[in-house]
Write an enzyme that holds these catalytic residues in place. Structure first.
Site, mmCIF file in Angstrom:
data_model
loop_
_atom_site.group_PDB
_atom_site.id
_atom_site.type_symbol
_atom_site.label_atom_id
_atom_site.label_comp_id
_atom_site.label_asym_id
_atom_site.label_seq_id
_atom_site.Cartn_x
_atom_site.Cartn_y
_atom_site.Cartn_z
ATOM 1 N N LEU A 65 0.843 -1.202 0.000
ATOM 2 C CA LEU A 65 0.000 0.000 0.000
ATOM 3 C C LEU A 65 0.874 1.246 0.000
ATOM 4 O O LEU A 65 2.065 1.180 0.304
ATOM 5 C CB LEU A 65 -0.913 -0.032 1.230
ATOM 6 N N PRO A 66 0.285 2.426 -0.313
ATOM 7 C CA PRO A 66 1.116 3.620 -0.460
ATOM 8 C C PRO A 66 1.879 4.031 0.810
ATOM 9 O O PRO A 66 3.083 4.273 0.744
ATOM 10 C CB PRO A 66 0.120 4.703 -0.877
ATOM 11 N N THR A 99 6.435 0.786 1.845
ATOM 12 C CA THR A 99 7.453 1.614 2.511
ATOM 13 C C THR A 99 6.717 2.563 3.450
ATOM 14 O O THR A 99 5.993 3.452 2.982
ATOM 15 C CB THR A 99 8.250 2.425 1.469
ATOM 16 N N LYS A 174 15.361 0.490 4.104
ATOM 17 C CA LYS A 174 14.699 1.033 2.900
ATOM 18 C C LYS A 174 14.817 2.567 2.852
ATOM 19 O O LYS A 174 15.053 3.163 1.806
ATOM 20 C CB LYS A 174 13.226 0.593 2.920
HETATM 21 P P1 NAD Z 1 0.568 2.622 -6.243
HETATM 22 O O1 NAD Z 1 -0.056 3.887 -5.816
HETATM 23 O O2 NAD Z 1 0.789 2.335 -7.696
HETATM 24 O O3 NAD Z 1 -0.284 1.371 -5.655
HETATM 25 C C1 NAD Z 1 -0.915 1.346 -4.406
HETATM 26 C C2 NAD Z 1 -2.206 0.537 -4.555
HETATM 27 O O4 NAD Z 1 -2.804 0.387 -3.267
HETATM 28 C C3 NAD Z 1 -3.239 1.198 -5.460
HETATM 29 O O5 NAD Z 1 -3.658 0.284 -6.452
HETATM 30 C C4 NAD Z 1 -4.384 1.553 -4.492
HETATM 31 O O6 NAD Z 1 -5.656 1.486 -5.094
HETATM 32 C C5 NAD Z 1 -4.208 0.493 -3.440
HETATM 33 N N1 NAD Z 1 -4.811 0.811 -2.143
HETATM 34 C C6 NAD Z 1 -4.677 1.948 -1.405
HETATM 35 N N2 NAD Z 1 -5.348 1.823 -0.242
HETATM 36 C C7 NAD Z 1 -5.910 0.581 -0.252
HETATM 37 C C8 NAD Z 1 -6.714 -0.146 0.665
HETATM 38 N N3 NAD Z 1 -7.096 0.374 1.832
HETATM 39 N N4 NAD Z 1 -7.101 -1.387 0.321
HETATM 40 C C9 NAD Z 1 -6.728 -1.936 -0.852
HETATM 41 N N5 NAD Z 1 -5.965 -1.307 -1.771
HETATM 42 C C10 NAD Z 1 -5.566 -0.052 -1.469
HETATM 43 O O7 NAD Z 1 1.940 2.509 -5.436
HETATM 44 P P2 NAD Z 1 3.208 1.571 -5.775
HETATM 45 O O8 NAD Z 1 4.134 2.311 -6.665
HETATM 46 O O9 NAD Z 1 2.729 0.199 -6.127
HETATM 47 O O10 NAD Z 1 3.900 1.570 -4.319
HETATM 48 C C11 NAD Z 1 3.402 0.772 -3.234
HETATM 49 C C12 NAD Z 1 4.422 0.843 -2.106
HETATM 50 O O11 NAD Z 1 5.688 0.342 -2.578
HETATM 51 C C13 NAD Z 1 4.692 2.271 -1.586
HETATM 52 O O12 NAD Z 1 4.859 2.226 -0.206
HETATM 53 C C14 NAD Z 1 5.984 2.652 -2.310
HETATM 54 O O13 NAD Z 1 6.709 3.615 -1.577
HETATM 55 C C15 NAD Z 1 6.697 1.317 -2.375
HETATM 56 N N6 NAD Z 1 7.670 1.159 -3.473
HETATM 57 C C16 NAD Z 1 7.379 1.551 -4.744
HETATM 58 C C17 NAD Z 1 8.325 1.377 -5.762
HETATM 59 C C18 NAD Z 1 8.048 1.791 -7.185
HETATM 60 O O14 NAD Z 1 9.017 1.811 -7.992
HETATM 61 N N7 NAD Z 1 6.820 2.126 -7.549
HETATM 62 C C19 NAD Z 1 9.550 0.769 -5.478
HETATM 63 C C20 NAD Z 1 9.802 0.339 -4.174
HETATM 64 C C21 NAD Z 1 8.848 0.534 -3.177
#
Ligand code: NAD
Length: 297
Positions: A65-66, A99, A174
């Site tokens: 999740l975000p 994260t 991280k």
């Molecule tokens: P994103 O915004 O693409 O995805 C998050 C998903 O969570 C969305 O689909 C959203 O609808 C869903 N969501 C939010 N609240 C929810 C809930 N209560 N129930 C169910 N679903 C819910 O974000 P991302 O890029 O996939 O990143 C996710 C995590 O990974 C973050 O913490 C980010 O910091 C970390 N991260 C991202 C990357 C990257 O390159 N994108 C790399 C490493 C770590």
């Protein structure tokens, strides 16, 4: 084979859940966005209509999740809604790969411990390409027993699985990594932009620096200058990893530095530059779009 509930199917969670399916696990998925659910259903997952439905019969719960507020809301509940921990079966392994801040990790880990559940904070590095390829790096915090239980499952989504220490240690690792990532992405952007302003071809300059002491991950695998390689910069800065998420991660680093008395002058500057990028309405662009801040005045 185990049944895994996967909550959060965004840029990272979607391909991670797909790799669990490829490895033969039964995967029950939930996301707030119906299109994300449909994409995973098309690949063989069962789409649930709630997190509670996703965890029914699951041995393992993975969340991606975000930010901390979403993770706390999911597991502990909010606004009078019960948290998901009330619905999971005894013995379920909880893996949060988001994260997030250390305080939320301790709250969720504490609530898990109260009902006898193993929990790991297991944030990842590698970005969307590594999530798709199943080559993520996992940095885990929690007990050695929980780590041993999690390792085979995380191996279906990643190549390197580290046990960093107790609860929260994965998030500290991280946070340090992403602060360094932001700093070398900014430095790489400045260097490429200055070279281009002097008339150099950014492709040739990149090649020169890749074979010199300026070599780094941003330059090699995620070049921020459009047209140099197949990276978000060459796709109009579509994420990838959003500016908003990098700003969040740098905020976590700045908060941590205040608490621990650490000096992070470049980390603070990086946080200010990503906030500046958010302020011009670019929060949802890929984080490599920081290069756009360096247009000549
Ligand atoms: P994103 O915004 O693409 O995805 C998050 C998903 O969570 C969305 O689909 C959203 O609808 C869903 N969501 C939010 N609240 C929810 C809930 N209560 N129930 C169910 N679903 C819910 O974000 P991302 O890029 O996939 O990143 C996710 C995590 O990974 C973050 O913490 C980010 O910091 C970390 N991260 C991202 C990357 C990257 O390159 N994108 C790399 C490493 C770590």
């Amino acid at each position: 084979m185990k049944t895994i509930a996967f909550i959060g199917l965004g840029n990272m969670g979607g391909p991670m859940a797909a790799n669990l399916l490829k490895a033969g696990y039964t995967v029950q998925v939930f996301d707030l966005v119906p299109e994300a659910l449909q994409t995973l259903q098309d690949q063989g997952a069962s789409a649930a209509s709630s997190p509670e439905q996703a965890v029914a019969g699951a041995d393992v719960v993975i969340s991606m999740l975000p930010a901390g507020k979403h993770v706390a809301g999911l597991y502990l509940g909010n606004g009078g809604q019960p948290g998901l921990l009330e619905s999971v079966a005894p013995g379920t392994l909880i893996l949060d790969c988001s994260t997030i801040d250390g305080e939320t990790v301790q709250q969720v880990a504490g609530a898990c411990a109260e009902i006898g559940l193993d929990m790991l904070d297991a944030p990842v590095s590698g970005g969307v390409a590594a999530a798709q390829a199943g080559t993520l790096t996992f940095m885990c915090g929690g007990s050695a027993d929980a780590f041993l239980r999690a390792e085979p499952i995380l191996s279906a989504m990643g190549k390197r699985i580290f046990h960093a220490g107790n609860h929260g240690a994965g998030q500290v690792a991280k946070m340090c990594n992403n602060m360094l990532l932001a700093i070398h992405m900014i430095g790489t952007s400045e260097a490429l932009k200055m070279g281009a302003n002097c008339g150099l071809d950014p492709k040739i300059l990149s090649e020169i620096m890749l074979n010199s002491s300026g070599r780094n991950w941003s330059l090699e695998l995620y070049n921020p200058f459009p047209g140099v390689m197949d990276s978000p910069a060459s796709r109009g800065y579509a994420p990838g990893f959003m500016v908003d998420l990098m700003a969040k991660d740098l905020g976590l680093a700045v908060d941590n530095a205040k608490t621990t008395g650490s000096r992070i002058p470049l980390g603070e500057l990086a946080a200010a530059l990503y906030q500046e990028k958010q302020a011009v309405g670019d929060g949802r662009k890929d984080f490599s779009s920081i290069l756009e801040l360096f247009e000549p005045a």
